[in-house]
Design an enzyme around this catalytic site. Structure first.
Site, PDB file in Angstrom:
ATOM      1  N   ASP A  11       4.783  -0.493  -1.261  1.00  0.00           N
ATOM      2  CA  ASP A  11       3.421   0.028  -1.186  1.00  0.00           C
ATOM      3  C   ASP A  11       3.496   1.489  -0.759  1.00  0.00           C
ATOM      4  O   ASP A  11       4.126   1.812   0.260  1.00  0.00           O
ATOM      5  CB  ASP A  11       2.592  -0.758  -0.170  1.00  0.00           C
ATOM      6  CG  ASP A  11       2.271  -2.165  -0.640  1.00  0.00           C
ATOM      7  OD1 ASP A  11       2.343  -2.422  -1.855  1.00  0.00           O
ATOM      8  OD2 ASP A  11       1.946  -3.014   0.216  1.00  0.00           O
ATOM      9  N   ASP A 130      -5.353  -9.650  -6.868  1.00  0.00           N
ATOM     10  CA  ASP A 130      -5.441  -9.856  -5.425  1.00  0.00           C
ATOM     11  C   ASP A 130      -6.369 -11.033  -5.172  1.00  0.00           C
ATOM     12  O   ASP A 130      -7.573 -10.957  -5.439  1.00  0.00           O
ATOM     13  CB  ASP A 130      -5.967  -8.594  -4.734  1.00  0.00           C
ATOM     14  CG  ASP A 130      -5.030  -7.408  -4.925  1.00  0.00           C
ATOM     15  OD1 ASP A 130      -3.821  -7.636  -5.106  1.00  0.00           O
ATOM     16  OD2 ASP A 130      -5.507  -6.259  -4.882  1.00  0.00           O
TER      17      ASP A 130
END
Length: 258
Positions: A11, A130
């Site tokens: 990330d 997600d």
């Protein structure tokens, strides 16, 4: 049988690799390029880079580090972050990425999936999802803009329906980011993976919850996923990729051993 894949996830925020828990409270892990090199050397099958605030900030992933990564690793890598057009994707692929992944932009404009697949081929197009398990309704809900706590929101999509939709539109691979499990290292959500595996006819990648080598084994053996993505266990050197792959091979998992 195709070999199962081990995929470290990096990330990226403000040019550095970060990691949070359940998509919140991110801490700085380190610089992008050295981490990418380390994982490639340890035997990762591919890497995934998420510029986690690009979509919520209304910008495209910073392409300068994409080029630097391409120069130093010899394994495939996928890049995500604010890719909203064929032109955005073209630039990232030109800078050296092998795949592009879309998440929030696909929710805003599902036709983007088809346009990208038509231009570059389905094998190049990954859709990240997600997904949050809501205990009250006993259902899985798709979330958007998860890189920014203040802008994160539930969509109207149930995860199962969105998995079906993105396949119809041309997704060549799906990464299921299980938000409840993210960063807590208590195992992948096998129930959710099994439900989605039953309706997913493209490669399915599990993401969120890996804490032990056994967790990877369970995802491959019990949910038949094609790849397992993890971050904190690799960043913090809790699990070595080479040792993990040796363990999985000994357990009968078809995997490329370093």
């Amino acid at each position: 049988m195709l070999a199962k894949r081990i995929i470290p996830c990096l990330d990226v925020k403000d040019g550095q690799v970060v990691k949070g828990v359940q998509f919140r409270n991110h801490e700085i892990i380190g610089d992008i390029v050295p981490l990418a090199q380390r994982y490639a050397q340890e035997g990762a099958d591919e890497l995934v880079f998420y510029d986690i605030t690009a979509s919520s900030d209304g910008r495209v992933v910073d392409k300068s580090w994409v080029a630097r990564v391409a120069e130093v690793i010899d394994i495939p890598f996928c890049v995500a972050g604010g890719i909203k057009s064929v032109e955005d994707a073209s630039q990232i692929l030109t800078f050296g990425a092998d795949k592009i992944s879309i998440n929030s932009p696909a929710l805003a404009d599902p036709t983007l999936i088809t346009r990208l697949a038509d231009r570059y081929g389905v094998q190049c197009i990954v859709v990240g999802i997600d997904t949050w398990y809501d205990t009250e309704s006993d259902s899985y809900q798709v979330y958007q803009f998860t890189g920014d706590e203040k802008r994160t929101k539930a969509t109207t999509w149930q995860t199962e329906d969105w998995v079906k939709e993105v396949q119809l539109r041309g997704a060549g691979e799906i990464v299921l980011n299980m938000m409840n499990q993210d960063g807590v290292r208590n195992g992948y959500d096998l129930r959710q993976l099994q439900q989605m595996r039953a309706i997913c006819h493209v490669p399915l990648i599990a993401s969120g919850g890996a804490g032990t080598p056994e967790h990877f084994l369970e995802a491959f053996r019990d949910a038949d996923v094609d790849g397992a993505l993890a971050a904190s266990v690799f960043h913090k050197q809790i699990i070595n990729i080479g040792e993990l792959k040796k363990y999985l091979s000994e357990q009968g998992v078809e995997i490329r051993v370093c």
